[in-house]
Design a protein around this motif. Structure first.
Motif, PDB file in Angstrom:
ATOM      1  N   ALA A 243       8.571  43.036   2.772  1.00 20.37           N
ATOM      2  CA  ALA A 243       8.941  44.088   1.831  1.00 20.37           C
ATOM      3  C   ALA A 243      10.372  43.901   1.348  1.00 20.37           C
ATOM      4  O   ALA A 243      10.670  44.069   0.155  1.00 20.37           O
ATOM      5  CB  ALA A 243       8.774  45.452   2.492  1.00 20.37           C
ATOM      6  N   ASP A 247      11.668  43.189  -2.414  1.00 30.70           N
ATOM      7  CA  ASP A 247      12.624  44.120  -3.018  1.00 30.70           C
ATOM      8  C   ASP A 247      13.881  43.416  -3.522  1.00 30.70           C
ATOM      9  O   ASP A 247      14.623  43.969  -4.336  1.00 30.70           O
ATOM     10  CB  ASP A 247      13.027  45.197  -2.006  1.00 30.70           C
ATOM     11  CG  ASP A 247      11.995  46.311  -1.910  1.00 30.70           C
ATOM     12  OD1 ASP A 247      11.118  46.377  -2.793  1.00 30.70           O
ATOM     13  OD2 ASP A 247      12.057  47.105  -0.959  1.00 30.70           O
ATOM     14  N   ARG A 252      12.109  43.782  -9.267  1.00 29.65           N
ATOM     15  CA  ARG A 252      11.789  44.904  -8.382  1.00 29.65           C
ATOM     16  C   ARG A 252      13.076  45.692  -8.126  1.00 29.65           C
ATOM     17  O   ARG A 252      13.778  46.055  -9.063  1.00 29.65           O
ATOM     18  CB  ARG A 252      11.125  44.402  -7.107  1.00 29.65           C
ATOM     19  CG  ARG A 252       9.778  43.681  -7.394  1.00 29.65           C
ATOM     20  CD  ARG A 252       8.832  43.753  -6.236  1.00 29.65           C
ATOM     21  NE  ARG A 252       7.592  43.024  -6.504  1.00 29.65           N
ATOM     22  CZ  ARG A 252       6.500  43.132  -5.736  1.00 29.65           C
ATOM     23  NH1 ARG A 252       6.495  43.918  -4.673  1.00 29.65           N
ATOM     24  NH2 ARG A 252       5.409  42.446  -6.040  1.00 29.65           N
ATOM     25  N   ALA A 253      13.423  45.934  -6.889  1.00 29.40           N
ATOM     26  CA  ALA A 253      14.608  46.757  -6.615  1.00 29.40           C
ATOM     27  C   ALA A 253      15.913  45.987  -6.776  1.00 29.40           C
ATOM     28  O   ALA A 253      16.971  46.595  -6.920  1.00 29.40           O
ATOM     29  CB  ALA A 253      14.516  47.330  -5.198  1.00 29.40           C
ATOM     30  N   ARG A 255      17.523  44.400  -4.550  1.00 27.56           N
ATOM     31  CA  ARG A 255      18.349  44.844  -3.436  1.00 27.56           C
ATOM     32  C   ARG A 255      18.412  43.731  -2.384  1.00 27.56           C
ATOM     33  O   ARG A 255      17.380  43.334  -1.840  1.00 27.56           O
ATOM     34  CB  ARG A 255      17.764  46.121  -2.826  1.00 27.56           C
ATOM     35  CG  ARG A 255      18.568  46.700  -1.682  1.00 27.56           C
ATOM     36  CD  ARG A 255      18.059  48.082  -1.264  1.00 27.56           C
ATOM     37  NE  ARG A 255      16.636  48.096  -0.974  1.00 27.56           N
ATOM     38  CZ  ARG A 255      15.737  48.812  -1.642  1.00 27.56           C
ATOM     39  NH1 ARG A 255      16.089  49.547  -2.689  1.00 27.56           N
ATOM     40  NH2 ARG A 255      14.459  48.795  -1.294  1.00 27.56           N
TER      41      ARG A 255
END
Length: 304
Positions: A243, A247, A252-253, A255
């Motif tokens: 995950a 991410d 996506r994020a 991050r």
């Protein structure tokens, strides 16, 4: 039908004052018609896994486990059989570093035609195979030092395809390619599987894996931590590392994963991701196992 069955494969490199645990207790299968992508951060052991299957590790490597390819354990069959029956014939390799894999005093055409003759295939296939790999046939008359990085990458892909092996291991095959050629190469690998062959794709390009893979094995600090169908891995990741890796993608994020991976010379006894994980508990001091190697998976049904 299973083409390659890897059971408990481990690779250790013995140094003067330490031991590098490059691959630890890896179990994977590749079936005919399947594209299996092994993904993870650089240095996690993906390429070492591939080189172990080819018997191309340095003398300080200690390899244990089994890797049965079409009835032959390639880890124990010996160099004579590897050279005579396995490499190029049953198992093809697109190497990660084309510059070190190409003979500098042979043109691309000479390399391709020599490979085809050695495997009793028509040398006239050279231009067609080059074109399939996205290489302009005119560039076959260049020497490796005259090729760009992307052109050299396409040439080693063509050389791997020339022998038409049942299983192709592609180690970062899209390095140095622009997006249209990345897609071209991925589609080429996908077509091989759709025609009944098999591909083990090693990549850090998660978008590439999502585009073509049937199954994904996520590797972290020498171990497979998640091994599930691609649509499940990308749609509903079960391991916290998977995950976090997703991410970190720009779409996506975006991050970054906090912290750093552990040194392969000092892996913890339990979960190697625990120091970077927000879900860590005392249970993580024990080594997790299974298709989702986590004591606290994000999806309990995925762990089952």
């Amino acid at each position: 039908m299973t083409l390659l069955a890897i059971e408990g494969l481990s690779v250790r490199f013995r140094l003067r004052d330490a031991t590098v645990r490059a691959v630890s207790d890896t179990t994977l299968t590749v079936r005919r018609g399947e594209l299996l992508a092994v993904v993870g951060e650089s240095g996690c052991g993906k390429s070492v896994l591939a080189h172990a299957l080819f018997g191309l590790l340095p003398g300080n490597a200690r390899v244990t486990g089994r890797a049965v390819l079409d009835g032959v354990d390639v880890l124990s069959c010996g160099e004579k059989r590897l050279a005579g029956e396995i490499r190029g014939r049953r198992l093809g390799l697109v190497p990660q570093s084309p510059a070190t894999a190409l003979t500098p005093v042979r043109t691309g055409r000479a390399l391709l035609t020599e490979t085809l003759r050695a495997h009793r295939r028509d040398p006239a296939l050279a231009e067609r195979i080059a074109a399939d790999a996205g290489l302009d046939p005119a560039d076959l008359d260049r020497y490796p030092f005259q090729l760009s990085g992307g052109m050299a990458q396409r040439l080693v892909t063509a050389l791997a395809l020339a022998t038409d092996p049942p299983l192709l291991i592609a180690d970062e095959p899209t390095t140095g390619l622009d997006r249209p050629l990345v897609d071209h190469t991925l589609d080429l690998l996908r077509r091989r599987c759709d025609a009944g062959g098999a591909v083990l794709l090693i990549t850090h390009d998660l978008a590439a894996a999502e585009r073509v893979a049937d199954t994904v094995a996520v590797m972290y600090a020498s171990r497979i931590v998640e091994h599930r169908p691609a649509r499940q891995v990308f749609g509903n990741p079960a391991h916290p590392y998977t995950a976090a890796l997703l991410d970190a993608l720009p779409d996506r994020a975006f991050r970054p994963i906090p912290g750093d991976p552990p040194m392969l010379t000092a892996l913890p006894a339990g979960c190697a991701f625990a120091a970077r994980c927000a879900r860590v508990t005392a249970a993580c001091a024990e080594l997790p196992t299974g298709p989702v190697a986590c004591h606290h998976p994000l999806l309990s049904e995925a762990a089952a």
